[in-house]
Design an enzyme around this catalytic site. Structure first.
Site, PDB file in Angstrom:
ATOM      1  N   SER A 364      49.067  18.121  62.258  1.00  0.00           N
ATOM      2  CA  SER A 364      47.176  18.295  62.090  1.00  0.00           C
ATOM      3  C   SER A 364      47.010  16.608  62.677  1.00  0.00           C
ATOM      4  CB  SER A 364      47.099  18.597  61.145  1.00  0.00           C
ATOM      5  OG  SER A 364      45.828  18.802  60.569  1.00  0.00           O
ATOM      6  N   ARG A 365      46.362  17.537  64.561  1.00  0.00           N
ATOM      7  CA  ARG A 365      45.396  15.795  64.391  1.00  0.00           C
ATOM      8  C   ARG A 365      44.514  15.356  63.628  1.00  0.00           C
ATOM      9  NH1 ARG A 365      47.099  18.354  69.467  1.00  0.00           N
ATOM     10  NH2 ARG A 365      48.818  17.814  69.624  1.00  0.00           N
ATOM     11  N   VAL A 366      43.442  16.368  63.189  1.00  0.00           N
ATOM     12  CA  VAL A 366      41.865  15.790  62.185  1.00  0.00           C
ATOM     13  C   VAL A 366      42.308  16.420  61.202  1.00  0.00           C
ATOM     14  CG1 VAL A 366      40.722  16.361  64.386  1.00  0.00           C
ATOM     15  CG2 VAL A 366      41.412  18.326  63.484  1.00  0.00           C
TER      16      VAL A 366
END
Ligand code: ATP
Ligand code: MG
Length: 506
Positions: A364-366
């Site tokens: 989950s990049r953000v």
């Protein structure tokens, strides 16, 4: 040049000019050929891409191919009644769909028309289904958590409001279940949900609607369904319809969760249309703009800043892979458009490790910016522990004598994977989930047998809710654990383990 021919030229010129500026003639065209849900129309010189055109009665079409001599139009209805030579009229609009709260609790088709026998939907506003995504200056970064109620997701791959998180995996690996779980968990959270079903069996969609209804989730949910039996153009527009419905709420300052189930079938519907329109095909026979198909859709998910109402739209697109191949064309496209993915592992699913979210392949990049401080604290080492466990597990299979430290990692890993199991359509409230993951963080797991992990979790949750509601309320207050709270939680848990063991032996 003689006088006569000069005159003739002038007359001809005038005639040409007159024809060109006579608007009515370019707003009406004639069908040149029709078949397979596609009509080629001549005379609609000024028609715009994606414009809605009217054939007759309630038959409309979508102008997709603008060529020199003709326009390729996909029909949004049956083509039986359309004949060559029929007139076609411009509407000068792109497709619109009714939006608003009247849609909550309803099931509609790809054009927003009700299909649930609950009568007409009285929407007071309509919106075009295609719209430019909110620009950078209207957005703010993702920082508010969107709880899915799924342990493995909220602990390791947290999702924030406004994020686009892909759910990807082979067929029958629990993709839909994860998305539906996330919807169920929004009950009482002031998040409006939209479930868009594209190209699925009508029975599967009915099952989803049924579970949503049973869990009281339809009150805040709209289902947009374009099932496999429907024509490709309707499947093609369904996600944009859902998106427009969600955008309306987002623009009004609400939080929205939208699920696109699934975009692989959406891409296939678009490929069908493109091939029938005789567009040149590229890789895997998809047309060249298949990336744009999904990027313009997912780009519309956003977290707006306060000047624009502060609403958000979180998107959970789903992609089905073949034999776990995430490097195929459509999967790589959508992976690159989204802010992370939940990868569902077929082996894990069949060995009973469900939900089968593969912690190594999922990111989950953000979302981690949105994770609560308490959850960050308790889940800090979880991903690494699991990775080490799986590494050692594959080695341990080949050796008979295992040293003490390896055995410790294996024992713990076995308990962690057990702890992360969760049945379909069951949600764990965030404050209780913190207690669950706490068991691993502060080493209580080793005191339990593997088979006791899940029963103990249940026991602990009951105990905390019934006898330690004050502590639970403090955890929930701002999801921050201070030293004193951690000590209190430790006491509660070690007492719980003792009483659990006593009650088990009794
Ligand atoms: P499809 O490829 O057909 O769309 P899918 O990947 O969406 O499938 P689901 O329909 O969500 O998968 O789930 C497949 C089956 O697995 C269902 O019968 C569902 O009840 C079961 N299942 C999913 N998640 C779990 C879980 N966490 N625990 C137990 N069973 C589960
Ligand atoms: Mg599914």
């Amino acid at each position: 040049m003689s006088k006569l021919s000069e005159n003739m030229i002038k007359q001809l010129k005038d005639q040409i000019l007159e024809t060109k500026f006579e608007t009515s003639s370019v707003d009406v065209g004639r069908v040149y050929s029709v078949g397979d849900g596609i009509a080629f129309v001549r005379g609609l010189d000024d028609v715009l891409a994606n414009e809605l055109v009217h054939f007759k009665d309630d038959i409309y079409g979508l102008a997709l191919n603008l060529e020199d001599a003709q326009v390729g139009i996909v029909l949004l209805g049956e083509d039986h009644d359309i004949r060559e030579g029929d007139e076609v009229y411009r509407t000068k609009k792109i497709i619109e769909v009714g939006v608003g709260d009247a849609l909550l609790g309803r099931v509609v088709d790809g054009l927003g028309r009700p299909i649930d026998d609950k009568g007409p939907i009285k929407t007071i506003e309509a919106r075009p289904i295609e719209r430019i995504a909110p620009g950078v200056m209207t957005r703010q970064s993702v920082e508010e958590p969107l709880y899915t109620g799924i342990k493995v997701v909220d602990a390791m791959i947290p999702i924030g409001k406004g994020q686009r998180e892909l759910i990807i995996g082979d067929r029958q690996t629990g993709k839909t279940s994860i998305a539906v779980n996330a919807i169920l968990n929004q009950k009482g959270q002031n998040v409006k949900c939209i479930y868009v079903a594209i190209g699925q069996k009508a029975s599967t969609v009915a099952q989803v609607v049924d579970s949503l209804e049973k869990h009281g989730a339809m009150e805040y949910t709209t289902v947009v369904a374009s099932s496999a039996s429907e024509m490709a153009p309707l499947q093609y527009i369904a996600p944009y319809t859902g998106c427009a419905i969600g955008e309306y709420w987002m623009d009004n300052g609400d939080d929205v969760l939208i699920v696109y189930d699934d975009l692989s079938k959406h891409a296939v519907a678009y490929r069908t249309i493109s091939l029938l329109l005789r567009r040149p095909s590229g890789r895997e026979a998809y047309p060249g703009d298949v990336f744009y198909l999904h990027s313009r859709l997912l780009e519309r998910a956003a977290k707006l800043n306060d000047n624009y109402g502060g609403g958000s739209m979180t998107a959970l697109p789903i992609i089905e892979t073949q034999a776990g191949d995430i490097s195929a064309y459509i999967p790589t496209n959508v992976i690159s458009i989204t802010d992370g993915q939940l990868y569902l592992n077929t082996d894990q699913f069949s060995s009973g490790q469900r939900p089968a979210v593969d912690s190594g392949m999922s990111v989950s990049r953000v979302g981690s910016a949105a994770q609560t401080s308490a959850m960050k604290n308790v889940s800090a080492s979880l991903k690494l522990q699991l990775a080490t466990y799986y590494d050692m597990l594959s080695f341990a299979q080949f050796s008979s004598d295992i040293d003490e430290s390896t055995k410790k990692v294996l024992d713990r890993g076995e308990r962690i994977t057990e702890l992360l199991k969760q049945s379909a359509l069951s949600n764990v409230p965030h404050e209780l989930m913190i207690f669950t993951i706490f068991l691993n963080r502060y080493d209580f797991l080793d005191e339990l047998d593997v088979k006791d992990v899940i029963p103990f979790e249940k026991y602990l949750h009951n105990l905390v809710v019934n006898s330690h509601s004050e502590l639970l309320a403090r955890v929930k207050a701002d999801y921050k654990l201070d030293d004193q709270m951690i000590e209190e939680m430790k006491v509660v848990i070690s007492d719980a383990i003792k009483s659990f063991k006593v009650s088990k032996n009794a």
